[in-house]
Design a protein around this motif. Sequence first.
Motif, PDB file in Angstrom:
ATOM      1  N   HIS A  62       0.852  -1.193   0.000  1.00 55.11           N
ATOM      2  CA  HIS A  62       0.000   0.000   0.000  1.00 55.11           C
ATOM      3  C   HIS A  62       0.890   1.246   0.000  1.00 55.11           C
ATOM      4  O   HIS A  62       1.958   1.234   0.626  1.00 55.11           O
ATOM      5  CB  HIS A  62      -0.911  -0.018   1.224  1.00 55.11           C
ATOM      6  N   LEU A  63       0.433   2.262  -0.690  1.00 60.26           N
ATOM      7  CA  LEU A  63       1.230   3.495  -0.815  1.00 60.26           C
ATOM      8  C   LEU A  63       0.374   4.692  -0.434  1.00 60.26           C
ATOM      9  O   LEU A  63      -0.757   4.833  -0.930  1.00 60.26           O
ATOM     10  CB  LEU A  63       1.701   3.661  -2.274  1.00 60.26           C
ATOM     11  N   LEU A  64       0.923   5.541   0.427  1.00 64.34           N
ATOM     12  CA  LEU A  64       0.268   6.827   0.723  1.00 64.34           C
ATOM     13  C   LEU A  64       1.091   7.938   0.095  1.00 64.34           C
ATOM     14  O   LEU A  64       2.308   8.021   0.337  1.00 64.34           O
ATOM     15  CB  LEU A  64       0.197   7.047   2.241  1.00 64.34           C
ATOM     16  N   ILE A  65       0.447   8.752  -0.723  1.00 65.44           N
ATOM     17  CA  ILE A  65       1.124   9.917  -1.305  1.00 65.44           C
ATOM     18  C   ILE A  65       0.706  11.147  -0.506  1.00 65.44           C
ATOM     19  O   ILE A  65      -0.486  11.499  -0.470  1.00 65.44           O
ATOM     20  CB  ILE A  65       0.767  10.087  -2.800  1.00 65.44           C
ATOM     21  N   ALA A  66       1.675  11.769   0.158  1.00 65.30           N
ATOM     22  CA  ALA A  66       1.404  12.989   0.936  1.00 65.30           C
ATOM     23  C   ALA A  66       1.318  14.160  -0.031  1.00 65.30           C
ATOM     24  O   ALA A  66       2.305  14.514  -0.680  1.00 65.30           O
ATOM     25  CB  ALA A  66       2.505  13.201   1.970  1.00 65.30           C
ATOM     26  N   ALA A  67       0.125  14.738  -0.126  1.00 64.15           N
ATOM     27  CA  ALA A  67      -0.102  15.787  -1.135  1.00 64.15           C
ATOM     28  C   ALA A  67      -0.908  16.945  -0.562  1.00 64.15           C
ATOM     29  O   ALA A  67      -1.540  17.689  -1.298  1.00 64.15           O
ATOM     30  CB  ALA A  67      -0.844  15.175  -2.333  1.00 64.15           C
ATOM     31  N   ALA A  68      -0.869  17.096   0.768  1.00 58.95           N
ATOM     32  CA  ALA A  68      -1.745  18.088   1.406  1.00 58.95           C
ATOM     33  C   ALA A  68      -1.002  19.339   1.868  1.00 58.95           C
ATOM     34  O   ALA A  68      -1.478  20.056   2.741  1.00 58.95           O
ATOM     35  CB  ALA A  68      -2.466  17.435   2.588  1.00 58.95           C
ATOM     36  N   GLY A  69       0.141  19.617   1.269  1.00 64.51           N
ATOM     37  CA  GLY A  69       0.908  20.797   1.672  1.00 64.51           C
ATOM     38  C   GLY A  69       0.388  22.066   1.021  1.00 64.51           C
ATOM     39  O   GLY A  69      -0.533  22.046   0.202  1.00 64.51           O
ATOM     40  N   SER A  70       1.049  23.171   1.379  1.00 58.14           N
ATOM     41  CA  SER A  70       0.610  24.459   0.836  1.00 58.14           C
ATOM     42  C   SER A  70       1.651  25.066  -0.094  1.00 58.14           C
ATOM     43  O   SER A  70       1.359  26.001  -0.836  1.00 58.14           O
ATOM     44  CB  SER A  70       0.340  25.427   1.981  1.00 58.14           C
ATOM     45  N   GLY A  71       2.880  24.544  -0.059  1.00 58.94           N
ATOM     46  CA  GLY A  71       3.893  25.054  -0.980  1.00 58.94           C
ATOM     47  C   GLY A  71       4.373  26.450  -0.639  1.00 58.94           C
ATOM     48  O   GLY A  71       4.708  27.236  -1.528  1.00 58.94           O
ATOM     49  N   ARG A  72       4.480  26.764   0.651  1.00 61.06           N
ATOM     50  CA  ARG A  72       4.902  28.116   1.080  1.00 61.06           C
ATOM     51  C   ARG A  72       6.251  28.496   0.473  1.00 61.06           C
ATOM     52  O   ARG A  72       6.430  29.585  -0.067  1.00 61.06           O
ATOM     53  CB  ARG A  72       4.970  28.124   2.619  1.00 61.06           C
ATOM     54  N   ARG A  75      -3.407  10.585   9.194  1.00 62.58           N
ATOM     55  CA  ARG A  75      -4.756  10.395   8.634  1.00 62.58           C
ATOM     56  C   ARG A  75      -4.739   9.350   7.535  1.00 62.58           C
ATOM     57  O   ARG A  75      -5.670   8.572   7.376  1.00 62.58           O
ATOM     58  CB  ARG A  75      -5.289  11.717   8.079  1.00 62.58           C
ATOM     59  N   GLY A  76      -3.666   9.340   6.755  1.00 68.30           N
ATOM     60  CA  GLY A  76      -3.538   8.328   5.699  1.00 68.30           C
ATOM     61  C   GLY A  76      -3.474   6.934   6.303  1.00 68.30           C
ATOM     62  O   GLY A  76      -4.119   6.003   5.809  1.00 68.30           O
ATOM     63  N   LEU A  77      -2.721   6.796   7.388  1.00 66.40           N
ATOM     64  CA  LEU A  77      -2.603   5.480   8.041  1.00 66.40           C
ATOM     65  C   LEU A  77      -3.966   5.007   8.543  1.00 66.40           C
ATOM     66  O   LEU A  77      -4.291   3.817   8.462  1.00 66.40           O
ATOM     67  CB  LEU A  77      -1.620   5.558   9.216  1.00 66.40           C
TER      68      LEU A  77
END
Length: 234
Positions: A2-12, A87-89
């Motif tokens: 299983h793979l979680l892609i962390a994509a919830a950043g803001s890119g400051r 949260r992904g976990l």
Amino acid sequence: MHLLIAAAGSGRRMGAAGNKLLIAVAGRPVLAWSLEAALASRAIRWIGIVGQPVDELAVRAIVAAARPDRPVVWIVGGETRQDSVSRGLAALPAEATGVLIHDGARCLVEPELLDRCAAAVEAGRAVIAATPVTDTIKQVDGGGAILATPDRSGLWAAQTPQGFPVAQLRQAHATAAREGWSVTDDAALFERLDLPVGVLEAPPSNIKLTTPFDLVVAAAVLASRRGELAGPER
Ligand SMILES: Nc1ccn([C@@H]2O[C@H](COP(=O)(O)OP(=O)(O)OP(=O)(O)O)[C@@H](O)[C@H]2O)c(=O)n1
Ligand SMILES: C[C@](O)(CO)[C@H](O)COP(=O)(O)O
């Protein structure tokens, strides 16, 4: 795996108006390149993308365009990367025993690296992609004065994917929440708990797109992979 892609950043640090993963590089959003690599990995059979609600429609469009041949699930992220992974976990299917965490911002990841991390986790190990440091590193105080030059031979730059047994990583996140630990990668939780984590040497191209300069580098790497750039002159 299983793979979680962390994509919830803001890119400051990217200085963009919104999530940097939606910026186009070499004609496609950053996240689309990360997803393409994940779908090209033979070991990955389920993907969760952790994002902010404001980006849900855009992320769903990227997923649809990739025409995935396995489940790709939307998960709402949190305030920090650590919260988002947590949260992904919580959203992993019950049968998940091993998980890879990957930054959507590392869109140059090669499927072979994901496969290698997955194989290590399947063998019962916790591992992170990393690359030996090539610069001389200085420890500097708040006033800009150099305090020390750590021995480079033992220094590696941490990357993702990072892979773990699910139960252990969930426990590590629960302990972190209870104790108020704040970390920038998942391996750091294992380190604090004295759990072994190994490095898998990754190519230096597996950069995290953090600043506008990284967009230029990523565009060049993607162009070179498509044979659009000549190699260095000799
Ligand atoms: N609350 C957060 C913050 C970050 N990330 C993800 O974690 C990865 C690494 O984080 P980073 O490069 O720091 O991304 P941003 O938080 O977007 O950037 P910045 O720190 O410059 O704001 C990225 O793929 C990012 O989308 C996440 O899923 N949830
Ligand atoms: C996980 C990570 O990519 C390892 O290099 C990194 O720590 C996450 O990014 P951040 O910008 O430090 O939050």
